[in-house]
Each structure stands twice: as structure tokens, then as C-alpha cells.
Design a protein around this motif. Structure first.
Motif, mmCIF file in Angstrom:
data_model
loop_
_atom_site.group_PDB
_atom_site.id
_atom_site.type_symbol
_atom_site.label_atom_id
_atom_site.label_comp_id
_atom_site.label_asym_id
_atom_site.label_seq_id
_atom_site.Cartn_x
_atom_site.Cartn_y
_atom_site.Cartn_z
ATOM 1 N N VAL A 109 -21.900 27.759 6.379
ATOM 2 C CA VAL A 109 -21.805 26.356 6.769
ATOM 3 C C VAL A 109 -20.351 25.937 6.828
ATOM 4 O O VAL A 109 -19.667 25.895 5.803
ATOM 5 N N PRO A 110 -19.795 25.579 8.040
ATOM 6 C CA PRO A 110 -18.412 25.092 8.136
ATOM 7 C C PRO A 110 -18.304 23.722 7.472
ATOM 8 O O PRO A 110 -19.091 22.822 7.755
ATOM 9 N N VAL A 111 -17.313 23.584 6.619
ATOM 10 C CA VAL A 111 -17.120 22.303 5.925
ATOM 11 C C VAL A 111 -15.692 21.802 6.060
ATOM 12 O O VAL A 111 -15.314 20.812 5.418
ATOM 13 N N GLY A 112 -14.856 22.462 6.926
ATOM 14 C CA GLY A 112 -13.489 22.012 7.104
ATOM 15 C C GLY A 112 -13.441 20.625 7.719
ATOM 16 O O GLY A 112 -14.206 20.296 8.632
ATOM 17 N N GLY A 113 -12.557 19.796 7.209
ATOM 18 C CA GLY A 113 -12.419 18.433 7.689
ATOM 19 C C GLY A 113 -13.422 17.469 7.112
ATOM 20 O O GLY A 113 -13.436 16.295 7.487
ATOM 21 N N LEU A 114 -14.251 17.928 6.179
ATOM 22 C CA LEU A 114 -15.239 17.047 5.542
ATOM 23 C C LEU A 114 -14.812 16.712 4.120
ATOM 24 O O LEU A 114 -14.079 17.469 3.482
ATOM 25 N N GLN B 18 -28.526 22.348 5.663
ATOM 26 C CA GLN B 18 -28.730 23.618 6.363
ATOM 27 C C GLN B 18 -29.625 24.546 5.559
ATOM 28 O O GLN B 18 -30.462 25.251 6.118
ATOM 29 N N LEU B 19 -29.476 24.558 4.220
ATOM 30 C CA LEU B 19 -30.346 25.395 3.400
ATOM 31 C C LEU B 19 -31.800 24.973 3.556
ATOM 32 O O LEU B 19 -32.685 25.803 3.730
ATOM 33 N N ALA B 20 -32.048 23.659 3.518
ATOM 34 C CA ALA B 20 -33.419 23.161 3.583
ATOM 35 C C ALA B 20 -34.111 23.562 4.865
ATOM 36 O O ALA B 20 -35.332 23.804 4.891
ATOM 37 N N THR B 21 -33.357 23.647 5.958
ATOM 38 C CA THR B 21 -33.973 23.952 7.256
ATOM 39 C C THR B 21 -33.961 25.439 7.586
ATOM 40 O O THR B 21 -34.525 25.845 8.609
ATOM 41 N N THR B 22 -33.331 26.268 6.751
ATOM 42 C CA THR B 22 -33.345 27.707 6.986
ATOM 43 C C THR B 22 -34.776 28.222 6.845
ATOM 44 O O THR B 22 -35.479 27.893 5.884
ATOM 45 N N THR B 23 -35.210 29.018 7.788
ATOM 46 C CA THR B 23 -36.613 29.436 7.873
ATOM 47 C C THR B 23 -36.746 30.943 7.746
ATOM 48 O O THR B 23 -36.001 31.701 8.370
ATOM 49 N N ILE B 24 -37.710 31.364 6.928
ATOM 50 C CA ILE B 24 -38.076 32.777 6.807
ATOM 51 C C ILE B 24 -39.341 32.996 7.631
ATOM 52 O O ILE B 24 -40.335 32.277 7.466
ATOM 53 N N VAL B 25 -39.303 33.979 8.511
ATOM 54 C CA VAL B 25 -40.479 34.355 9.291
ATOM 55 C C VAL B 25 -41.041 35.628 8.669
ATOM 56 O O VAL B 25 -40.434 36.696 8.736
ATOM 57 N N LEU B 26 -42.179 35.499 8.007
ATOM 58 C CA LEU B 26 -42.811 36.624 7.342
ATOM 59 C C LEU B 26 -43.638 37.397 8.355
ATOM 60 O O LEU B 26 -44.529 36.833 9.013
ATOM 61 N N THR B 27 -43.348 38.665 8.486
ATOM 62 C CA THR B 27 -44.090 39.512 9.417
ATOM 63 C C THR B 27 -44.955 40.472 8.624
ATOM 64 O O THR B 27 -44.544 41.020 7.605
ATOM 65 N N GLY B 28 -46.181 40.656 9.090
ATOM 66 C CA GLY B 28 -47.093 41.540 8.389
ATOM 67 C C GLY B 28 -48.306 41.847 9.216
ATOM 68 O O GLY B 28 -48.456 41.362 10.346
ATOM 69 N N PRO B 29 -49.232 42.634 8.652
ATOM 70 C CA PRO B 29 -50.430 43.031 9.400
ATOM 71 C C PRO B 29 -51.271 41.838 9.849
ATOM 72 O O PRO B 29 -51.910 41.880 10.884
ATOM 73 N N GLY B 30 -51.243 40.792 9.086
ATOM 74 C CA GLY B 30 -52.060 39.626 9.430
ATOM 75 C C GLY B 30 -51.388 38.684 10.400
ATOM 76 O O GLY B 30 -51.914 37.604 10.667
ATOM 77 N N ALA C 76 -29.426 35.357 4.726
ATOM 78 C CA ALA C 76 -29.470 34.537 5.933
ATOM 79 C C ALA C 76 -28.530 33.351 5.814
ATOM 80 O O ALA C 76 -27.779 33.023 6.741
ATOM 81 N N PHE C 77 -28.548 32.712 4.679
ATOM 82 C CA PHE C 77 -27.701 31.534 4.488
ATOM 83 C C PHE C 77 -26.229 31.914 4.496
ATOM 84 O O PHE C 77 -25.389 31.192 5.033
ATOM 85 N N ALA C 78 -25.929 33.075 3.920
ATOM 86 C CA ALA C 78 -24.535 33.516 3.873
ATOM 87 C C ALA C 78 -23.995 33.816 5.271
ATOM 88 O O ALA C 78 -22.808 33.600 5.554
ATOM 89 N N SER C 79 -24.884 34.309 6.149
ATOM 90 C CA SER C 79 -24.437 34.657 7.501
ATOM 91 C C SER C 79 -24.504 33.492 8.463
ATOM 92 O O SER C 79 -24.083 33.613 9.620
ATOM 93 N N GLY C 80 -25.027 32.386 8.036
ATOM 94 C CA GLY C 80 -25.117 31.215 8.899
ATOM 95 C C GLY C 80 -26.378 31.187 9.727
ATOM 96 O O GLY C 80 -26.569 30.276 10.538
ATOM 97 N N ASP C 81 -27.274 32.163 9.528
ATOM 98 C CA ASP C 81 -28.530 32.179 10.275
ATOM 99 C C ASP C 81 -29.482 31.153 9.698
ATOM 100 O O ASP C 81 -29.626 31.041 8.474
ATOM 101 N N THR C 82 -30.124 30.431 10.560
ATOM 102 C CA THR C 82 -31.119 29.455 10.096
ATOM 103 C C THR C 82 -32.536 29.946 10.309
ATOM 104 O O THR C 82 -33.486 29.236 9.999
ATOM 105 N N ASN C 83 -32.655 31.170 10.837
ATOM 106 C CA ASN C 83 -33.980 31.733 11.069
ATOM 107 C C ASN C 83 -33.860 33.246 10.924
ATOM 108 O O ASN C 83 -33.025 33.872 11.565
#
Length: 500
Positions: free
Chosen positions: A86-91, A103-115, A218-225
Motif C-alpha cells: 500500500v503506497p502511503v507517501g504524501g499521506l 486495502q486489507l479489508a478488501t483483499t480477497t482469497i479465492v479458494l479453489t478445490g474439488p467443490g 498477497a497483502f505484501a505484494s499489493g495484490d487484492t485478489n
């Protein structure tokens, strides 16, 4: 008409407000012949233009802007700074914390599995970070006013999941991957009369640790999904086998000791099955168990306590000699007891059992016993050739005996019973009338000898029946059944009196 004129010296003497006053007064006749006074006022003069300092007014805003920028930089995080992805420069730190949390709250895990796939957000998983502390640390290490701290390496962040919240969200998202655990249980086994444990069985569910790690990456890399192949892990039962076994051990310990006590004596033991019927074992918080007892189930046993507890005292009987020394105790004394009030015992015992103690101390009053002392004596009257059996000075019984003959007399005096034997061979010397040894003798199977003076003893005789006459080598002989009777009646130490 009025003429306006300008005084030559108007500029020198005119008022500051630019108005010139004419001091000259002229006269003009009117029809009346009188000349009224006429006054003339100079028109206002044009105000002098003011000088404009343009350079000054241009410089002030520029300086203010420069100062504002400088002051603002004192409260901002340096450009190029980021917390995880998450860029925070200038804040400001506050705005940075809000951006990180959002950003953490909206980060989404997509669980993949047989079902199939299922999505769950960090907020639903109960993900937390200390956004305020991270933002404050970013500002402290990378303030905007210090250019040397610009474009710093992103700060690392570890995302933490609340296990209960995460499990609930994951179970809702992928219910097919969950198998509920089975808690350990405790039950009474009538066959063994003990409490036994049915072990716990672990369940299965999505591995929360793997989800937590994926969310942190995911959060460390800036990915939200981010996609995650759902992995399973054992779900331990809350009611563990170890806790159940410890509780069963406590219950079985109470079964071993359950009862109503008088001192250290378990006066009224409680049957194991009966005691178990009083109890209820209930699963409680955090896999523990609660033990409770029913006072109403205990009450019938309490109602029968008096008959089991109350007893009369048992008086003691002791045999003593003339010196008062106790030689034996044919009857041991026992203290009597009476049960006190039983009101409230059932409730009190139930509470005590719930606390893990099955030993109930009864309220009793002791009733003391009395001791009767019997002073016993064996008295031999040589002149009568008779034995008198006495107790507390009273003759209990008497019979004829045969004491020592003239050449081997039974000696008079006060003695005490010493060594005793049920049967033995008796050896000795034969003497003539003068007391000289003329030989030896050996008599086998002499029953019930009791020695009182050296080699002289009371004993049974099977080789003659001439009682009432002196016949022995110094002993006091009598029928064997008589010798057995005094053998049992007179313990060692009993007084013996031999006299004429």
C-alpha cells in the motif's frame, strides 16, 4: 451667479481634505438697498494618487506558500514509502493507517478445490494488523521533510487471523471441506464399576494457517485478489481425551473412598454403583466437565445413618496382679457413639462431591467405656493339698492337687507365673529322704506346665490319680483338664501364693 475662483496660494493653505476656502467677501445690492454677505466655497480638489508597491504584494503569497509547504511536510510520510503493498507517501499517518486497513479489508482469497471456487475477504476472515502503529512507524522512519528517507523499501507486515472468525467464514464458504470433531465422553460402566472414557475424534477443516500465510503474501505484494488451493488440517475436539481421562480418574478415586466417616473409619461405605447413581457428569466450557450430585438421591442413605452409626460402648476387662500391672485384656473396650443431627447432610455432601471430595465426616458424640480390672491369684494350701483359684480376693474354684513329697518339697512363698508351655518333657533328679541325689527321671508329654519358682510348676498329671497327697518332685500336679483351665485363665505374671 456664483463665480468659482482659485486662490493663487490655494495649494499652500488649503486644508488637508483638498477643499479651498475663499476669504474675500464682495457685496451686491438688492432691492432693499442692503448688501447681504455672500460666501463662496472652493470645489474639492482631486485626491493625489497613492503609490502601489506591487513587488511586495507579489512576494508575500509566494513566501506563504513556501512556508505552508515546509510546514505541511512536517506531518506527511515521505514520497515513495509503502506499507506492504500500500503506497502511503504524501499521506499523514492517520490517512495512511486508514488506507492500509481499507486495502486489507478488501483483499480477497479465492479458494479453489474439488467443490468449486469460493471467495472470502480478509474482513470476513477477521484479519487484523496494527495499521496505526505501522503508519506511525512509517512516518517516524520516513518523514517527508527528510529527502534521504524517500523511496524506502516497503515495510513488512504480518497479517493475523482470528481462528474462530476465520473458521466460521471458511466453513460458510466451503462447507463440504469440514467434518465436525467428536468430543471425548465419560460414562459409568456397571460391569467394572468404574468410569470409562470414550476417546475424542478429530474433525477436518481448511488449514487456517495456510490461509493466513497466503493473505500475508498477497497483502505484501499489493495484490487484492489471490487464488489459494484449499488445504485441510485436523480440527481437534474441544473435549480432549486427556481431560476426560483426568476427570474419570477423579471420579474413580471418589468411588474408592466414598462413604460417611467417623474419624478415619469409613463407618458407612457407599456402594460404587449407588454412588455413581447420585452423580451427573456434564460437559462444560473449554472441554472440561462438571460433576454434580443430587441431594434427593443421597437422602435415603442419610435417613439410615443412625442405625449404622450409633452403637453402645463395649466395656473393657483387664487381668492384673497384686501390683496393678495389666497382664492381659480379655475384652478390649470400644467407645460408643451417637450420631448428631442429620439435617442438611444430604445437601452438604452433594456440594462436597461436586468439589471432588467423597469423604463425609459425620457429627458424632462419643460415649466412653468402663474398664473392669480382675486381680487373679493361684493359692496353694499345702496342708490341705488344695488349689484355690481367686479373683479380686474371691474364690472362683478349688480342687485337690498333689504337691512335692518330703524329700522334694514344694517351697512356700509368693511368686508369679513365668514361662508357660502347652506340652514338654520334664527331667529332674530323684532324691532320698536326706536330700541326696539317687538318680534322674524323664517324664514325656507333660501338658500345660506353668513355672512359678525355678523348676517348680503347675502341670497336668496322667501317671497317677492320687490327688490330695504329696506325690511330686516339687511341682503342683492336677488332672490335665484342670491344668488346661488355669493355663488359659492365668496369664504370665499372675500371682502365686504357696503356704501351709
Amino acid at each position: 451667479m456664483t463665480d468659482l475662483a482659485t486662490r493663487p496660494d490655494a495649494n499652500d493653505s488649503s486644508p488637508d481634505d483638498g477643499t479651498a476656502i475663499i476669504d474675500d467677501v464682495t457685496t451686491q445690492s438688492d432691492d432693499s438697498g442692503e448688501t447681504p454677505p455672500t460666501t463662496y466655497e472652493w470645489a474639492p480638489t482631486e485626491p493625489a494618487p497613492k503609490k502601489r508597491h506591487l513587488g511586495l504584494w507579489i512576494g508575500i503569497p509566494v513566501a506563504a506558500v513556501a512556508i505552508g509547504v515546509g510546514v505541511t511536510s512536517l506531518f506527511l510520510i515521505a514520497p515513495g514509502t509503502s506499507i506492504a503493498g500500500v503506497p502511503v507517501g504524501g499521506l499523514t499517518p492517520g490517512a495512511a493507517a486508514e488506507a492500509v486497513q481499507q486495502q486489507l479489508a478488501t483483499t480477497t482469497i479465492v479458494l479453489t478445490g474439488p467443490g468449486g471456487d469460493a471467495e472470502v475477504t480478509a474482513a470476513e476472515l477477521g484479519a487484523t494488523i496494527d495499521a496505526k502503529a505501522l503508519a506511525d512507524e512509517a512516518f517516524a522512519q520516513h518523514p517527508a521533510w527528510n529527502p534521504t528517507t524517500w523511496n524506502a523499501t516497503p515495510a513488512e507486515v504480518e497479517v493475523t487471523l482470528d481462528p474462530a472468525t476465520a473458521t466460521e467464514a471458511l466453513r460458510a464458504a466451503v462447507p463440504s471441506m469440514y467434518v465436525d470433531p467428536t468430543d471425548a465422553t465419560i460414562g459409568f460402566d456397571p460391569a467394572s464399576a468404574t468410569y470409562v472414557v470414550t476417546p475424542a475424534v478429530d474433525g477436518q477443516g481448511i488449514d487456517v494457517a495456510s490461509v493466513e500465510g497466503a493473505l500475508t503474501d498477497a497483502f505484501a505484494s499489493g495484490d487484492t485478489n489471490i487464488d489459494l488451493a484449499a488445504a485441510t488440517a485436523p480440527v481437534p475436539a474441544e473435549g480432549t481425551t486427556a481431560v476426560a481421562e483426568a476427570t474419570a480418574g477423579q471420579l474413580n478415586g471418589m468411588l474408592d473412598s466414598a462413604g460417611f466417616y467417623v474419624g478415619d473409619e469409613r463407618t458407612v461405605p457407599i456402594d460404587r454403583a449407588t454412588f455413581a447413581s447420585w452423580l451427573t457428569v456434564t460437559p462444560a466450557d473449554r472441554g472440561t466437565f462438571t460433576i454434580s450430585a443430587d441431594p434427593n438421591a443421597i437422602q435415603p442413605t442419610v435417613d439410615g445413618l443412625a442405625a449404622a452409626v450409633n452403637r453402645a460402648p463395649v466395656d473393657s476387662t483387664t487381668i492384673v496382679n497384686a501390683a496393678g500391672r495389666v497382664l492381659s485384656t480379655p475384652t478390649a473396650g470400644a467407645v460408643g457413639r451417637e450420631l448428631g443431627a442429620t439435617d442438611g447432610i444430604a445437601k452438604a455432601f452433594a456440594d462436597q462431591i461436586g468439589a471432588g471430595n467423597a469423604v463425609y465426616a459425620l457429627p458424632v458424640t462419643e460415649v466412653p467405656f468402663h474398664t473392669t480390672s480382675l486381680a487373679r491369684m493361684l493359692e496353694v494350701d499345702l496342708s490341705e493339698q488344695r488349689l484355690y483359684v481367686k479373683e479380686n480376693g474371691n474364690v472362683v474354684d478349688s480342687w485337690l492337687i498333689s504337691s512335692g513329697a518330703n524329700n522334694t518339697p514344694t517351697y512356700t512363698g509368693h511368686y508369679n507365673i513365668g514361662y508357660k508351655a502347652t506340652v514338654q518333657t520334664m527331667n529332674g533328679y530323684n532324691r532320698d529322704a536326706a536330700g541326696n541325689i539317687t538318680g534322674t527321671y524323664s517324664t514325656p508329654n507333660v501338658k500345660w506346665p506353668m513355672y512359678f519358682n525355678g523348676g517348680q510348676a503347675f502341670h497336668g498329671v496322667y501317671w497317677h490319680n492320687n490327688y490330695g497327697h504329696t506325690m511330686s518332685h516339687g511341682c503342683v500336679g492336677m488332672p490335665e483338664w484342670r491344668a488346661q483351665w488355669i493355663y488359659n485363665w492365668a496369664p504370665s505374671g499372675t500371682d502365686v501364693w504357696i503356704h501351709n
